[in-house]
Design a protein around this motif. Structure first.
Motif, PDB file in Angstrom:
ATOM      1  N   ALA A  15       9.262 -11.159  -6.711  1.00 42.95           N
ATOM      2  CA  ALA A  15       9.761  -9.857  -6.251  1.00 42.95           C
ATOM      3  C   ALA A  15      10.492  -9.066  -7.333  1.00 42.95           C
ATOM      4  N   LEU A 101       2.388 -15.308  -8.435  1.00 38.31           N
ATOM      5  CA  LEU A 101       2.864 -16.436  -9.243  1.00 38.31           C
ATOM      6  C   LEU A 101       2.963 -15.995 -10.691  1.00 38.31           C
ATOM      7  N   PRO A 177      -6.471  -8.411  -9.119  1.00 32.12           N
ATOM      8  CA  PRO A 177      -6.160  -7.252  -9.963  1.00 32.12           C
ATOM      9  C   PRO A 177      -6.866  -7.329 -11.315  1.00 32.12           C
ATOM     10  N   PHE A 179      -7.037  -5.721 -15.437  1.00 32.08           N
ATOM     11  CA  PHE A 179      -6.155  -5.775 -16.613  1.00 32.08           C
ATOM     12  C   PHE A 179      -5.046  -4.733 -16.434  1.00 32.08           C
ATOM     13  N   ASN A 342       3.959 -11.507 -20.059  1.00 32.31           N
ATOM     14  CA  ASN A 342       4.888 -12.628 -20.075  1.00 32.31           C
ATOM     15  C   ASN A 342       4.781 -13.488 -21.340  1.00 32.31           C
TER      16      ASN A 342
HETATM   17  N1  NAP Z   1      -1.156  -8.885 -17.055  1.00 34.75           N
HETATM   18  C1  NAP Z   1      -2.386  -8.761 -16.591  1.00 34.75           C
HETATM   19  O1  NAP Z   1      -3.245  -8.036 -17.128  1.00 34.75           O
HETATM   20  C2  NAP Z   1      -2.751  -9.513 -15.339  1.00 34.75           C
HETATM   21  C3  NAP Z   1      -3.989  -9.236 -14.734  1.00 34.75           C
HETATM   22  C4  NAP Z   1      -4.339  -9.901 -13.550  1.00 34.75           C
HETATM   23  C5  NAP Z   1      -3.468 -10.838 -13.003  1.00 34.75           C
HETATM   24  N2  NAP Z   1      -2.273 -11.090 -13.628  1.00 34.75           N
HETATM   25  C6  NAP Z   1      -1.409 -12.110 -13.013  1.00 34.75           C
HETATM   26  O2  NAP Z   1      -0.203 -11.501 -12.560  1.00 34.75           O
HETATM   27  C7  NAP Z   1       0.750 -12.556 -12.375  1.00 34.75           C
HETATM   28  C8  NAP Z   1       2.111 -12.095 -12.856  1.00 34.75           C
HETATM   29  O3  NAP Z   1       2.481 -10.963 -12.097  1.00 34.75           O
HETATM   30  P1  NAP Z   1       3.560  -9.958 -12.643  1.00 34.75           P
HETATM   31  O4  NAP Z   1       3.151  -9.528 -14.033  1.00 34.75           O
HETATM   32  O5  NAP Z   1       3.795  -8.952 -11.591  1.00 34.75           O
HETATM   33  O6  NAP Z   1       4.827 -10.918 -12.763  1.00 34.75           O
HETATM   34  P2  NAP Z   1       6.030 -10.783 -13.800  1.00 34.75           P
HETATM   35  O7  NAP Z   1       6.376  -9.347 -13.940  1.00 34.75           O
HETATM   36  O8  NAP Z   1       5.705 -11.580 -15.004  1.00 34.75           O
HETATM   37  O9  NAP Z   1       7.198 -11.501 -12.996  1.00 34.75           O
HETATM   38  C9  NAP Z   1       7.160 -12.882 -12.716  1.00 34.75           C
HETATM   39  C10 NAP Z   1       7.901 -13.125 -11.402  1.00 34.75           C
HETATM   40  O10 NAP Z   1       7.792 -14.501 -11.054  1.00 34.75           O
HETATM   41  C11 NAP Z   1       9.071 -14.978 -10.675  1.00 34.75           C
HETATM   42  N3  NAP Z   1       9.137 -16.399 -10.999  1.00 34.75           N
HETATM   43  C12 NAP Z   1       8.807 -16.996 -12.166  1.00 34.75           C
HETATM   44  N4  NAP Z   1       8.947 -18.330 -12.071  1.00 34.75           N
HETATM   45  C13 NAP Z   1       9.399 -18.589 -10.813  1.00 34.75           C
HETATM   46  C14 NAP Z   1       9.760 -19.766 -10.109  1.00 34.75           C
HETATM   47  N5  NAP Z   1       9.667 -20.986 -10.686  1.00 34.75           N
HETATM   48  N6  NAP Z   1      10.187 -19.662  -8.835  1.00 34.75           N
HETATM   49  C15 NAP Z   1      10.304 -18.446  -8.245  1.00 34.75           C
HETATM   50  N7  NAP Z   1       9.969 -17.291  -8.851  1.00 34.75           N
HETATM   51  C16 NAP Z   1       9.532 -17.358 -10.120  1.00 34.75           C
HETATM   52  C17 NAP Z   1      10.052 -14.149 -11.477  1.00 34.75           C
HETATM   53  O11 NAP Z   1      11.266 -14.111 -10.743  1.00 34.75           O
HETATM   54  P3  NAP Z   1      12.730 -14.429 -11.332  1.00 34.75           P
HETATM   55  O12 NAP Z   1      12.628 -14.431 -12.831  1.00 34.75           O
HETATM   56  O13 NAP Z   1      13.574 -13.304 -10.801  1.00 34.75           O
HETATM   57  O14 NAP Z   1      13.074 -15.741 -10.741  1.00 34.75           O
HETATM   58  C18 NAP Z   1       9.369 -12.782 -11.452  1.00 34.75           C
HETATM   59  O15 NAP Z   1       9.705 -12.093 -10.272  1.00 34.75           O
HETATM   60  C19 NAP Z   1       0.231 -13.750 -13.165  1.00 34.75           C
HETATM   61  O16 NAP Z   1      -0.219 -14.740 -12.254  1.00 34.75           O
HETATM   62  C20 NAP Z   1      -0.929 -13.171 -13.963  1.00 34.75           C
HETATM   63  O17 NAP Z   1      -1.944 -14.113 -14.210  1.00 34.75           O
HETATM   64  C21 NAP Z   1      -1.895 -10.446 -14.760  1.00 34.75           C
END
Ligand code: NAP
Length: 353
Positions: A15, A101, A177, A179, A342
């Protein structure tokens, strides 16, 4: 449009991140239903959690947004989170889960990601969630055997797992989703531009989406869940070649898209496994969209695009340069603290996850 006064309780994981914070925002501002949102984070007083609360302060005051502190690795803790969510929502209000995740990293072990995603699906079934929305990634069709990214393969297996739980009445929907447009942000974004300019085939397209729009689609799917139950939706605004992407950037900002020199880029592509794999994956995704080995793509894309309007890369760039209505991502939301997808600059530069 039907309006219900009965608030629906939804748990959002990830979130404080990009997709999750956007989903929180669009649920809390949904014109169709009232939502109570439980935002999962590992640390309630982290800067990202505080930003989320500050941005949605009116909902916090109204008691419609609460932070829930738990690590996904804590299975007992997560069970209690679900128990509390159901108790809070009551018989008619407990509604669903948006499961995002975190990405472990290019080449990293995705076993924890897979375990946590399966656990969320299991708990959603056990606690009879009306809607379990799992956000994965764009797949290269059904043949994923040679996919190099562990996270990709883990997500595919979890997709299949959710589908199998569907036979036991798990109310799943899957978002795939494309890229993220945010991948072109900052220093690592410049590296991505260079590497993709060099490595993508001339006519190969990248399926693009603003992370804010993923949250918007997720909220739209919650709003009309009966329609999307047991459906896979590709969340992609448009498929564009790198020349089209750089031209759109130039048109929106009047500046060239920041990129590294061709010499440095060729060096990176020659020695950096992580960037080679990203290029390979995006080329592969383009190929399967056009050669018929992913025949469901058009249908999944259509489903995703009909939920709500999605920003083109041009408009997203324009909106960032001259923000009119700040979205969760332009307003400093989303966990951009760790850099591109990330990854740290060091990890990307060394090809080590
Ligand atoms: N970048 C791309 O082009 C792309 C494309 C398609 C899919 N994706 C996928 O998108 C996903 C990432 O989404 P996003 O970029 O929106 O995330 P993000 O901005 O990287 O944020 C990660 C979130 O996960 C939470 N988190 C991490 N470890 C945790 C744990 N052990 N327990 C509970 N919460 C945890 C963090 O919360 P806190 O730090 O507050 O705990 C944070 O809210 C990945 O699975 C990735 O493969 C990415």
């Amino acid at each position: 449009m039907s309006t219900s006064k009965q608030p629906r309780t939804v748990l959002v994981t990830g979130a404080t991140g990009k997709q999750g914070s956007a989903c929180v925002h669009y649920l809390l501002h949904s014109p169709e239903f009232a939502y109570n949102v439980l935002a999962l984070t590992r640390k309630r007083d982290s800067p990202a959690a505080r930003r989320l609360l500050a941005r949605e302060d009116s909902s916090v005051e109204a008691g419609r947004l609460s932070i829930v502190e738990c690590d996904l690795a804590d299975e007992e803790g997560m069970r209690r989170v679900f128990e509390d969510a159901r108790a809070l929502g009551g018989e008619n209000g407990w509604f669903g889960v948006f499961a995002v995740l975190a990405y472990a990293g290019l080449g990293a072990d995705a076993a924890p990601e897979e375990k946590h995603a399966r656990m969320l699906a299991d708990l959603s079934l056990t606690f009879s969630a009306s809607a379990f929305i799992y956000s994965t990634t764009l797949m290269p069709g059904p043949n994923i055997a040679d996919v190099r990214d562990n996270s990709h393969r883990a997500k595919y297996r979890v997709e299949k797992y959710c589908q199998s739980l569907g036979e036991h009445d798990l109310n799943w929907a899957i978002l795939r989703p494309g890229f993220f447009m945010e991948n072109f942000d900052g220093f690592l974004g410049s590296m991505a531009v260079s590497v993709l300019n060099e490595g993508m085939g001339t006519n190969a397209t990248i399926a693009l989406i603003a992370s804010d729009d993923i949250g918007k689609v997720a909220a739209g799917v919650f709003n009309d869940f009966t329609k999307y139950r047991h459906k896979i939706l590709c969340v992609v605004a448009e498929c564009r070649t790198m020349p089209q992407i750089t031209a759109a950037y130039k048109d929106a900002t009047t500046k060239p898209m920041p990129a590294f020199s061709p010499f440095l880029t060729r060096l990176i592509l020659k020695f950096n496994t992580a960037s080679q794999n990203v290029v390979w994956q995006l080329n592969r995704n383009d190929q399967v969209r056009s050669d018929g080995t992913y025949p469901e793509f058009d249908e999944e894309l259509k489903l995703g695009q009909e939920v709500c309007a999605l920003q083109s890369f041009h408009d997203w760039t324009l909106n960032r340069t001259t923000p009119r209505t700040p979205s969760p991502s332009t307003a400093g939301g989303g966990a951009t603290r760790d850099g591109w997808n990330n990854l740290s600059i060091w990890k990307f530069a060394t090809g080590r996850a």
